[in-house]
Design an enzyme around this catalytic site. Structure first.
Site, PDB file in Angstrom:
ATOM      1  N   ASN A   1      46.974 -39.141 -26.443  1.00  0.00           N
ATOM      2  CA  ASN A   1      46.859 -37.890 -26.299  1.00  0.00           C
ATOM      3  C   ASN A   1      45.265 -38.569 -26.726  1.00  0.00           C
ATOM      4  OD1 ASN A   1      44.962 -36.108 -26.887  1.00  0.00           O
ATOM      5  ND2 ASN A   1      47.062 -35.152 -27.966  1.00  0.00           N
TER       6      ASN A   1
ATOM      7  N   HIS B   1      40.584 -36.311 -28.705  1.00  0.00           N
ATOM      8  CA  HIS B   1      39.911 -37.312 -28.986  1.00  0.00           C
ATOM      9  C   HIS B   1      38.445 -37.758 -28.702  1.00  0.00           C
ATOM     10  CE1 HIS B   1      41.512 -33.671 -32.154  1.00  0.00           C
ATOM     11  NE2 HIS B   1      41.991 -35.030 -32.124  1.00  0.00           N
TER      12      HIS B   1
ATOM     13  N   HIS C   1      45.416 -31.592 -24.018  1.00  0.00           N
ATOM     14  CA  HIS C   1      45.152 -30.462 -24.190  1.00  0.00           C
ATOM     15  C   HIS C   1      43.905 -30.080 -23.652  1.00  0.00           C
ATOM     16  CE1 HIS C   1      46.000 -27.507 -28.153  1.00  0.00           C
ATOM     17  NE2 HIS C   1      46.376 -26.624 -27.222  1.00  0.00           N
TER      18      HIS C   1
ATOM     19  N   ARG D   1      42.562 -26.686 -24.668  1.00  0.00           N
ATOM     20  CA  ARG D   1      42.775 -25.590 -25.679  1.00  0.00           C
ATOM     21  C   ARG D   1      42.070 -24.334 -24.548  1.00  0.00           C
ATOM     22  NH1 ARG D   1      43.575 -27.295 -31.019  1.00  0.00           N
ATOM     23  NH2 ARG D   1      43.721 -24.550 -31.155  1.00  0.00           N
TER      24      ARG D   1
ATOM     25  N   ARG E   1      37.650 -26.626 -26.998  1.00  0.00           N
ATOM     26  CA  ARG E   1      36.553 -27.292 -27.436  1.00  0.00           C
ATOM     27  C   ARG E   1      36.679 -28.420 -27.422  1.00  0.00           C
ATOM     28  NH1 ARG E   1      40.825 -27.222 -33.107  1.00  0.00           N
ATOM     29  NH2 ARG E   1      40.583 -25.031 -33.149  1.00  0.00           N
TER      30      ARG E   1
ATOM     31  N   GLU F   1      48.987 -30.146 -22.640  1.00  0.00           N
ATOM     32  CA  GLU F   1      49.595 -29.190 -23.534  1.00  0.00           C
ATOM     33  C   GLU F   1      49.273 -28.443 -23.330  1.00  0.00           C
ATOM     34  OE1 GLU F   1      48.013 -30.920 -27.500  1.00  0.00           O
ATOM     35  OE2 GLU F   1      49.806 -32.903 -27.265  1.00  0.00           O
TER      36      GLU F   1
ATOM     37  N   THR G   1      43.408 -29.055 -35.989  1.00  0.00           N
ATOM     38  CA  THR G   1      44.731 -28.791 -34.848  1.00  0.00           C
ATOM     39  C   THR G   1      45.996 -28.440 -35.168  1.00  0.00           C
ATOM     40  OG1 THR G   1      46.335 -30.966 -34.609  1.00  0.00           O
ATOM     41  CG2 THR G   1      45.765 -30.539 -36.229  1.00  0.00           C
ATOM     42  N   THR G   2      46.899 -29.129 -33.673  1.00  0.00           N
ATOM     43  CA  THR G   2      48.146 -27.848 -33.557  1.00  0.00           C
ATOM     44  C   THR G   2      49.124 -27.569 -34.844  1.00  0.00           C
ATOM     45  OG1 THR G   2      47.815 -29.232 -31.828  1.00  0.00           O
ATOM     46  CG2 THR G   2      50.330 -27.262 -32.706  1.00  0.00           C
TER      47      THR G   2
ATOM     48  N   GLU H   1      60.044 -31.661 -27.713  1.00  0.00           N
ATOM     49  CA  GLU H   1      58.826 -32.255 -28.593  1.00  0.00           C
ATOM     50  C   GLU H   1      59.217 -32.144 -30.369  1.00  0.00           C
ATOM     51  OE1 GLU H   1      55.771 -34.052 -27.069  1.00  0.00           O
ATOM     52  OE2 GLU H   1      54.236 -34.244 -29.287  1.00  0.00           O
TER      53      GLU H   1
ATOM     54  N   HIS I   1      52.981 -36.416 -33.516  1.00  0.00           N
ATOM     55  CA  HIS I   1      52.275 -35.610 -34.422  1.00  0.00           C
ATOM     56  C   HIS I   1      51.900 -36.464 -35.328  1.00  0.00           C
ATOM     57  CE1 HIS I   1      48.582 -31.358 -35.035  1.00  0.00           C
ATOM     58  NE2 HIS I   1      49.217 -32.564 -36.109  1.00  0.00           N
TER      59      HIS I   1
ATOM     60  N   GLY J   1      47.919 -39.492 -30.995  1.00  0.00           N
ATOM     61  CA  GLY J   1      46.236 -39.775 -30.350  1.00  0.00           C
ATOM     62  C   GLY J   1      45.264 -40.097 -31.270  1.00  0.00           C
TER      63      GLY J   1
HETATM   64  N1  PXP Z   1      52.173 -33.922 -29.924  1.00  0.00           N
HETATM   65  C1  PXP Z   1      51.451 -32.581 -29.344  1.00  0.00           C
HETATM   66  C2  PXP Z   1      52.321 -31.616 -29.203  1.00  0.00           C
HETATM   67  C3  PXP Z   1      50.653 -31.648 -30.264  1.00  0.00           C
HETATM   68  O1  PXP Z   1      49.698 -30.830 -30.024  1.00  0.00           O
HETATM   69  C4  PXP Z   1      49.239 -33.557 -30.651  1.00  0.00           C
HETATM   70  C5  PXP Z   1      48.553 -33.260 -31.415  1.00  0.00           C
HETATM   71  O2  PXP Z   1      47.646 -32.548 -29.605  1.00  0.00           O
HETATM   72  C6  PXP Z   1      49.717 -34.149 -30.298  1.00  0.00           C
HETATM   73  C7  PXP Z   1      51.197 -34.770 -29.940  1.00  0.00           C
HETATM   74  C8  PXP Z   1      49.010 -35.987 -31.206  1.00  0.00           C
HETATM   75  O3  PXP Z   1      48.829 -35.717 -32.146  1.00  0.00           O
HETATM   76  P1  PXP Z   1      47.492 -36.624 -32.857  1.00  0.00           P
HETATM   77  O4  PXP Z   1      46.073 -36.536 -32.396  1.00  0.00           O
HETATM   78  O5  PXP Z   1      47.937 -36.128 -35.003  1.00  0.00           O
HETATM   79  O6  PXP Z   1      48.378 -38.258 -33.065  1.00  0.00           O
END
Ligand code: PXP
Length: 246
Positions: A13, A16, A49, A51, A55, A76, A106-107, A157, A196, A218
């Protein structure tokens, strides 16, 4: 020695990378270049993602990624009309439906599929008509697995945030919740992914869950990249996945 068996796939991901770019609203660091570095390092998928508040990732990023990637693009998104319209036009390999709250950093939690099963079933059909696979980002609960299966989604997921944030006393319980929900997902005919809050320190027990297909990581990869470079940060995760028998 490397374990035998099929390695769990890695989705990187890169949101960032875009967060850093948007801090100055400029062109650096280049999100497309970052995606290609991840691809060359061996990532199986790029995840972004889009959004509603834009952002980090912008519409143009998604358009360009869909054109230049050789690996899968996973988008996403919140299941709202505006983003569904963009996604059915761009047609990534898959979409992962997530809850979205404008105030969140974050989510925060999984999507409550069971309370909106009828609507999400229609959303899944729209994506399937467009040739796009659908994943539901859910907390590791049987009720949410069952509802996801009932919508016709291809994947779930499982949200690993509670496991990632757990203290030593509750870490095992959180891992067991993931193991149990994963087994239920597989029994229900779903492919199961996880993501996540995963890092080089906490990935291994999740990667070892039987039947895991893919992880999406990510923040930790982009954070590590500041010190060791993006290619090395991706390879480090891949090495862990390869060393664990899936
Ligand atoms: N999977 C999903 C569905 C997410 O929303 C996120 C965060 O955007 C991630 C994975 C990646 O999470 P992290 O950035 O904490 O690794």
């Amino acid at each position: 020695m490397e374990a035998q068996g099929v390695s769990v796939e890695l989705g990187v991901n890169i949101d960032h990378v875009a967060t850093l770019r948007e801090a100055r609203k400029g062109i650096e660091p280049d999100v497309i270049a970052a995606a290609k570095v991840c691809e060359l390092a061996g990532a199986h998928q790029i995840t972004v993602h889009l959004r509603q508040d834009r952002r980090h990732i912008q519409d143009r990023d998604v358009e360009l990624l869909a054109q230049v990637l050789n690996v899968r693009l996973n988008l996403e998104m919140a299941a709202v009309d505006e983003i569904i319209g963009i996604a059915t036009r761009i047609k990534p390999h898959s979409v992962c439906l997530v809850p979205e709250n404008r105030q969140e950093v974050t989510t925060e939690g999984g999507l409550d599929v069971s309370s909106q099963q009828e609507r999400l079933t229609e959303v899944v059909s729209r994506f399937h008509e467009a040739g796009v696979k659908v994943s539901m980002f859910i907390d590791p609960e049987n009720e949410q697995v069952d509802a996801s299966a009932a919508t016709g989604a291809d994947f779930v997921e499982l949200h690993t945030g509670a496991y990632a944030n757990a203290d030593e006393a509750s870490e095992m319980d959180e891992l067991n919740r993931l193991v149990q929900a994963a087994a239920h997902a597989i029994e229900s005919g779903l492919v199961f992914n996880a993501g996540h809050g995963l890092t080089v320190r906490n990935l291994r027990p999740v990667a070892a869950i039987s039947g895991l297909h893919e992880v999406n990581i990510g923040h930790s990869i982009v954070s590590r990249a500041v010190f060791i470079g993006l290619e090395a940060a991706v390879r480090e995760m891949l090495d862990i996945l390869r060393s664990v028998s899936a």
